[in-house]
Design an enzyme around this catalytic site. Structure first.
Site, PDB file in Angstrom:
ATOM      1  N   ASP A   8       0.924  -1.401   0.075  1.00 19.53           N
ATOM      2  CA  ASP A   8       0.065  -0.199  -0.014  1.00 19.53           C
ATOM      3  C   ASP A   8       0.958   1.078   0.003  1.00 19.53           C
ATOM      4  OD1 ASP A   8      -2.433   1.733   0.494  1.00 19.53           O
ATOM      5  OD2 ASP A   8      -1.785   1.847   2.513  1.00 19.53           O
ATOM      6  N   LEU A   9       0.502   2.300  -0.449  1.00 21.01           N
ATOM      7  CA  LEU A   9       1.287   3.609  -0.421  1.00 21.01           C
ATOM      8  C   LEU A   9       0.947   4.504   0.733  1.00 21.01           C
ATOM      9  CD1 LEU A   9       3.080   5.565  -1.934  1.00 21.01           C
ATOM     10  CD2 LEU A   9       1.181   6.482  -3.179  1.00 21.01           C
ATOM     11  N   ASP A  10      -0.054   4.833   0.852  1.00 20.51           N
ATOM     12  CA  ASP A  10      -0.377   6.081   1.854  1.00 20.51           C
ATOM     13  C   ASP A  10      -0.587   5.412   3.186  1.00 20.51           C
ATOM     14  OD1 ASP A  10      -0.819   8.065   0.068  1.00 20.51           O
ATOM     15  OD2 ASP A  10      -2.875   7.644  -0.159  1.00 20.51           O
ATOM     16  N   THR A  16       0.617  10.475   3.888  1.00 22.47           N
ATOM     17  CA  THR A  16       0.001  11.503   2.957  1.00 22.47           C
ATOM     18  C   THR A  16      -1.304  11.607   3.832  1.00 22.47           C
ATOM     19  OG1 THR A  16      -0.555   9.658   1.483  1.00 22.47           O
ATOM     20  CG2 THR A  16       1.031  11.242   0.707  1.00 22.47           C
ATOM     21  N   LYS A  44      -9.075   6.060   5.621  1.00 26.78           N
ATOM     22  CA  LYS A  44      -7.842   5.728   5.125  1.00 26.78           C
ATOM     23  C   LYS A  44      -8.057   4.503   4.277  1.00 26.78           C
ATOM     24  CE  LYS A  44      -4.622   7.202   8.533  1.00 26.78           C
ATOM     25  NZ  LYS A  44      -3.884   7.247   9.859  1.00 26.78           N
ATOM     26  N   GLY A  45      -7.422   4.326   3.098  1.00 24.21           N
ATOM     27  CA  GLY A  45      -7.542   3.271   2.240  1.00 24.21           C
ATOM     28  C   GLY A  45      -8.724   3.103   1.182  1.00 24.21           C
ATOM     29  N   ILE A  46      -9.743   3.844   1.389  1.00 26.59           N
ATOM     30  CA  ILE A  46     -10.965   3.843   0.460  1.00 26.59           C
ATOM     31  C   ILE A  46     -10.923   5.078  -0.699  1.00 26.59           C
ATOM     32  CG2 ILE A  46     -12.436   2.879   2.108  1.00 26.59           C
ATOM     33  CD1 ILE A  46     -13.553   5.624   2.569  1.00 26.59           C
ATOM     34  N   ARG A  48     -11.328   7.850  -3.554  1.00 30.50           N
ATOM     35  CA  ARG A  48     -11.680   9.401  -3.399  1.00 30.50           C
ATOM     36  C   ARG A  48     -13.177   9.508  -3.388  1.00 30.50           C
ATOM     37  NH1 ARG A  48      -9.172  12.581  -8.070  1.00 30.50           N
ATOM     38  NH2 ARG A  48      -7.434  11.613  -7.340  1.00 30.50           N
ATOM     39  N   SER A 115      -2.511   0.673  -4.441  1.00 28.02           N
ATOM     40  CA  SER A 115      -2.823   1.537  -3.657  1.00 28.02           C
ATOM     41  C   SER A 115      -4.009   2.296  -4.378  1.00 28.02           C
ATOM     42  CB  SER A 115      -1.870   2.935  -3.821  1.00 28.02           C
ATOM     43  OG  SER A 115      -2.507   4.089  -3.187  1.00 28.02           O
ATOM     44  N   ALA A 116      -5.240   2.568  -3.509  1.00 31.58           N
ATOM     45  CA  ALA A 116      -6.566   3.096  -4.155  1.00 31.58           C
ATOM     46  C   ALA A 116      -6.181   4.443  -4.761  1.00 31.58           C
ATOM     47  CB  ALA A 116      -7.426   3.282  -3.017  1.00 31.58           C
ATOM     48  N   SER A 117      -4.950   5.116  -4.491  1.00 27.88           N
ATOM     49  CA  SER A 117      -4.653   6.643  -4.900  1.00 27.88           C
ATOM     50  C   SER A 117      -4.327   6.647  -6.417  1.00 27.88           C
ATOM     51  CB  SER A 117      -3.555   7.209  -3.968  1.00 27.88           C
ATOM     52  OG  SER A 117      -3.249   8.522  -4.480  1.00 27.88           O
ATOM     53  N   ASN A 119      -2.984   9.089  -7.507  1.00 26.65           N
ATOM     54  CA  ASN A 119      -1.952  10.028  -7.317  1.00 26.65           C
ATOM     55  C   ASN A 119      -0.448   9.028  -7.326  1.00 26.65           C
ATOM     56  OD1 ASN A 119      -2.962  12.810  -7.766  1.00 26.65           O
ATOM     57  ND2 ASN A 119      -4.233  12.448  -5.945  1.00 26.65           N
ATOM     58  N   LYS A 146     -10.726  -1.693  -1.838  1.00 28.04           N
ATOM     59  CA  LYS A 146     -10.502  -2.517  -0.765  1.00 28.04           C
ATOM     60  C   LYS A 146     -11.634  -2.277  -0.085  1.00 28.04           C
ATOM     61  CE  LYS A 146      -5.678  -0.937  -1.111  1.00 28.04           C
ATOM     62  NZ  LYS A 146      -4.465  -0.246  -0.519  1.00 28.04           N
ATOM     63  N   GLU A 170       0.228  -3.228   4.874  1.00 34.22           N
ATOM     64  CA  GLU A 170      -0.920  -2.411   4.750  1.00 34.22           C
ATOM     65  C   GLU A 170      -1.082  -1.525   6.113  1.00 34.22           C
ATOM     66  OE1 GLU A 170      -3.495  -0.693   3.874  1.00 34.22           O
ATOM     67  OE2 GLU A 170      -3.909  -1.497   1.926  1.00 34.22           O
ATOM     68  N   ASP A 171      -1.526  -0.346   6.094  1.00 33.53           N
ATOM     69  CA  ASP A 171      -1.788   0.303   7.548  1.00 33.53           C
ATOM     70  C   ASP A 171      -3.344   0.249   7.739  1.00 33.53           C
ATOM     71  OD1 ASP A 171      -2.377   2.005   5.189  1.00 33.53           O
ATOM     72  OD2 ASP A 171      -2.170   3.672   6.952  1.00 33.53           O
TER      73      ASP A 171
HETATM   74  C1  BG6 Z   1      -5.741   5.817  -0.410  1.00 34.09           C
HETATM   75  C2  BG6 Z   1      -5.731   6.677   0.944  1.00 34.09           C
HETATM   76  O1  BG6 Z   1      -4.273   5.601  -0.408  1.00 34.09           O
HETATM   77  O2  BG6 Z   1      -6.124   6.584  -1.539  1.00 34.09           O
HETATM   78  C3  BG6 Z   1      -7.331   7.413   0.839  1.00 34.09           C
HETATM   79  O3  BG6 Z   1      -5.566   6.162   1.931  1.00 34.09           O
HETATM   80  C4  BG6 Z   1      -7.426   8.131  -0.288  1.00 34.09           C
HETATM   81  O4  BG6 Z   1      -7.270   8.165   1.951  1.00 34.09           O
HETATM   82  C5  BG6 Z   1      -7.348   7.186  -1.745  1.00 34.09           C
HETATM   83  O5  BG6 Z   1      -8.805   8.661  -0.296  1.00 34.09           O
HETATM   84  C6  BG6 Z   1      -7.586   7.785  -2.885  1.00 34.09           C
HETATM   85  O6  BG6 Z   1      -6.447   8.700  -3.124  1.00 34.09           O
HETATM   86  P1  BG6 Z   1      -6.341   9.735  -4.300  1.00 34.09           P
HETATM   87  O7  BG6 Z   1      -5.060  10.379  -4.433  1.00 34.09           O
HETATM   88  O8  BG6 Z   1      -6.717   9.061  -5.542  1.00 34.09           O
HETATM   89  O9  BG6 Z   1      -7.400  10.726  -4.307  1.00 34.09           O
HETATM   90 MG    MG Z   2      -2.648   3.120   3.605  1.00 33.46          MG
END
Ligand code: BG6
Ligand code: MG
Length: 216
Positions: A8-10, A16, A44-46, A48, A115-117, A119, A146, A170-171
């Protein structure tokens, strides 16, 4: 014998969550919803959009916005979040991460990001560790977020190994659940309280010996 790592990233590679919180709080304030750090834990983990939906439900405003308006709110939050990320450098890696990734490279154990991100590629570049990962699962291509195991199964595919041959880091509880459903060994990271379901929990990645971990 395990053959690869799925991160996982964040909250695992970098912290972040504080920037997500600032950006969500500012947006929530503008639409008359109050959130605090305790509530932020749930985000966290979910994804946007799931985060926005939880904030709206928290403020009793889940029916106040059209899908187009919600997309606009999420985009506004992301613009502020990305602005906050501009200053990230390798100093923002969590303690022990640089050491662990260098050791994994030395031992030729491949790693991928789950990662769900959206970014994640940008953040890894900023942190100077993009080259330490074989690949990143694109969250835009997932059917479910997730705690569904899909993202972790896809990361194992990127590594060209079976999920049972991977170790997931994972955190967040939703992430640990996904790792276990995928059939991987789960390392819970930086949990102040034990993460339910994690096979082991550490405060920093360099507490772990990679050769010992691969025997799990
Ligand atoms: C996860 C974070 O890694 O990414 C969440 O834990 C965040 O808090 C999710 O909402 C989505 O991130 P992004 O960067 O696509 O908005
Ligand atoms: Mg995380």
């Amino acid at each position: 014998m395990k053959k690869g790592f799925v991160f996982d990233l964040d909250g695992v590679i970098t912290d972040t969550a504080k920037y997500h919180y600032i950006a969500w709080k500012n947006l929530a304030d503008k639409i008359g919803i109050s959130i605090d750090l305790e509530f932020n834990e749930q985000l966290k983990g979910i994804s946007r959009m799931d985060s926005l939906n939880r904030i709206l439900a928290h403020g009793g405003k889940e029916n106040d916005f059209t899908e187009a308006e919600k997309a606009e709110l999420a985009a506004k939050k992301n613009t502020e979040y990305v602005a906050l990320l501009q200053g990230l450098t390798e100093k923002d890696l969590l303690p022990g991460v640089a050491e662990f990734l260098a050791e994994a490279q030395k031992l030729k154990v491949p790693s991928a990001i789950a990662s769900a991100s959206k970014n994640a590629p940008f953040i890894l570049e900023k942190l100077g560790v993009a080259a330490d990962f074989v690949g990143i699962v694109d969250p835009n291509t997932l059917k479910k977020g997730k705690p569904d195991p899909e993202i972790f199964i896809r990361a194992a595919e990127i590594l060209n190994i079976q999920p049972e041959e991977a170790i997931g880091f994972e955190d967040a509880p939703a992430g640990i659940e996904g790792i276990k459903k995928a059939g991987m060994f789960a390392v819970g990271v930086l949990a102040s309280e034990p993460l339910t379901g994690a096979d082991i929990t550490v405060h920093r990645l360099d507490e772990l010996s990679i050769p010992d971990l691969l025997k799990k």
